[in-house]
Design a protein around this motif. Sequence first.
Motif, PDB file in Angstrom:
ATOM      1  N   HIS A  35       0.816  -1.200   0.000  1.00  0.00           N
ATOM      2  CA  HIS A  35       0.000   0.000   0.000  1.00  0.00           C
ATOM      3  C   HIS A  35       0.857   1.261   0.000  1.00  0.00           C
ATOM      4  O   HIS A  35       0.529   2.241  -0.680  1.00  0.00           O
ATOM      5  N   TRP A  92      -4.033   2.962  -8.639  1.00  0.00           N
ATOM      6  CA  TRP A  92      -3.487   2.930  -7.284  1.00  0.00           C
ATOM      7  C   TRP A  92      -2.093   3.550  -7.266  1.00  0.00           C
ATOM      8  O   TRP A  92      -1.195   3.131  -7.982  1.00  0.00           O
ATOM      9  N   THR A 100       1.366   5.389  -1.417  1.00  0.00           N
ATOM     10  CA  THR A 100       1.095   6.503  -0.515  1.00  0.00           C
ATOM     11  C   THR A 100       2.361   7.178  -0.011  1.00  0.00           C
ATOM     12  O   THR A 100       2.326   8.330   0.418  1.00  0.00           O
ATOM     13  N   THR A 107      -4.102   4.662   6.269  1.00  0.00           N
ATOM     14  CA  THR A 107      -3.714   3.249   6.241  1.00  0.00           C
ATOM     15  C   THR A 107      -3.582   2.684   7.649  1.00  0.00           C
ATOM     16  O   THR A 107      -2.819   3.205   8.471  1.00  0.00           O
ATOM     17  N   GLN A 110      -2.885  -1.120   9.734  1.00  0.00           N
ATOM     18  CA  GLN A 110      -2.321  -2.453   9.525  1.00  0.00           C
ATOM     19  C   GLN A 110      -2.216  -3.197  10.838  1.00  0.00           C
ATOM     20  O   GLN A 110      -1.861  -2.630  11.874  1.00  0.00           O
ATOM     21  N   GLN A 127      -5.483  -1.968   5.443  1.00  0.00           N
ATOM     22  CA  GLN A 127      -6.569  -1.286   4.741  1.00  0.00           C
ATOM     23  C   GLN A 127      -6.204   0.173   4.548  1.00  0.00           C
ATOM     24  O   GLN A 127      -5.812   0.852   5.489  1.00  0.00           O
ATOM     25  N   THR A 128      -6.319   0.640   3.313  1.00  0.00           N
ATOM     26  CA  THR A 128      -6.113   2.055   3.005  1.00  0.00           C
ATOM     27  C   THR A 128      -7.404   2.636   2.451  1.00  0.00           C
ATOM     28  O   THR A 128      -7.972   2.092   1.497  1.00  0.00           O
ATOM     29  N   ARG A 153      -8.596  -0.003  -0.318  1.00  0.00           N
ATOM     30  CA  ARG A 153      -7.858  -1.210  -0.676  1.00  0.00           C
ATOM     31  C   ARG A 153      -7.658  -2.033   0.585  1.00  0.00           C
ATOM     32  O   ARG A 153      -7.241  -1.500   1.629  1.00  0.00           O
ATOM     33  N   THR A 186      -5.869  -5.704   1.868  1.00  0.00           N
ATOM     34  CA  THR A 186      -4.961  -6.789   1.488  1.00  0.00           C
ATOM     35  C   THR A 186      -4.671  -7.644   2.718  1.00  0.00           C
ATOM     36  O   THR A 186      -4.387  -7.121   3.794  1.00  0.00           O
ATOM     37  N   ASP A 233      -6.032  -9.601  -2.390  1.00  0.00           N
ATOM     38  CA  ASP A 233      -5.913  -8.162  -2.601  1.00  0.00           C
ATOM     39  C   ASP A 233      -7.204  -7.635  -3.221  1.00  0.00           C
ATOM     40  O   ASP A 233      -7.663  -8.146  -4.255  1.00  0.00           O
ATOM     41  N   ILE A 241      -9.572  -3.973  -4.236  1.00  0.00           N
ATOM     42  CA  ILE A 241      -9.737  -2.528  -4.398  1.00  0.00           C
ATOM     43  C   ILE A 241     -11.173  -2.276  -4.831  1.00  0.00           C
ATOM     44  O   ILE A 241     -11.733  -3.013  -5.658  1.00  0.00           O
TER      45      ILE A 241
END
Length: 345
Positions: A146, A157, A160, A271, A273, A292-293, A302, A304, A326, A328
């Motif tokens: 991410h 995408w 970041t 984001t 995690q 997660q973002t 997104r 993952t 993954d 989106i």
Amino acid sequence: MKTNLLALSLGSALLCAGAAAQAQSSVQLMGLTDVFVGSMRNAGDAGRATVLNSGGMTTSWFGVKGTEDLGGGLKANFALTSFIKVDTGVQGRFVNDTFFSRDANVGLSGGFGTLTVGRGLAPNFLPSILSNPMGDSFTFAPLILHMNVPLFNGTGWTATTPSDTGWSNEIIYSTPSMGGLTVNAHYQIGEIAGDNGKKNLGLNALYFNGPLTLTGFYERDQISNPAVPNTYLGTTKSDWMLGGAYDFTVVKAFASYGQAKADNTTNKAKTAQLGVSVPVFGTGKVLASWAQTEMSATDVSRKTFTLGYDHFLSKRTDVYAMLMNDRITARTTGNSFGLGVRHRF
């Protein structure tokens, strides 16, 4: 007889001096090779690709590092290290990556800390790899994907992290350890004619105390990396993250949260995690991480999740298996798996 004794004494002195000089300096050839075979499909990909690729868990690299003891507690240090794709023998992480894009620097260290100049780590790198169980995997670690890996598959995408995990033309000052806390200040000179002071700057902090690890970083970036010559990003981008880990012995837990934004948009990337590392079979670890973002202005997110197993055959060699899902918003779901081997030298 006197001549022979003088020659013997002189020879002994030179040998001792040479041995002392050798003991005071060292140069080490070192690196890491990582290759995996798998089936890859990221979110938004039109189809699946069967691959034999480099860098499943760690980007492969090689190079030299060295140090010289200058006396009085002062040391000189240098590093010249290069990324390589072991599956093909091609240098670099991607097309037009500079040769020594991992490290190209020299510095001095002592009681005052360490001062390093050249190309080195960006503020974001160490905090991000310490805050997730899959470290610096640019293939399977959800947080790293991410933050650092854009997708060129129509999803739009964008990574970041504002400007790569390493910076060129950089000055880094690292404090001595203060009760387990180290702070690193980073400054990258823009070197763009008429740039009106365009630059990158940032800080990170690393704290280690027994089972506890705490870390965080902040960046304010205007220059792209590792472009030669340097390129203005067209705006000012900022990025921050707080993260940490705690080792409960039976399980090590990881967590992080951060945000990224640019001055020319109201959109923020947020984001979160979570991850765990569970030791099994004495020399193995079950690894799991979810990230997660969310994009605040577009309602795009997104998600993952990666589950894997890493087994060490020795201190330098391990084998691993990874499964990744993954997703989106409004894009096809991607599922990937890989089996690989990693060796350090």
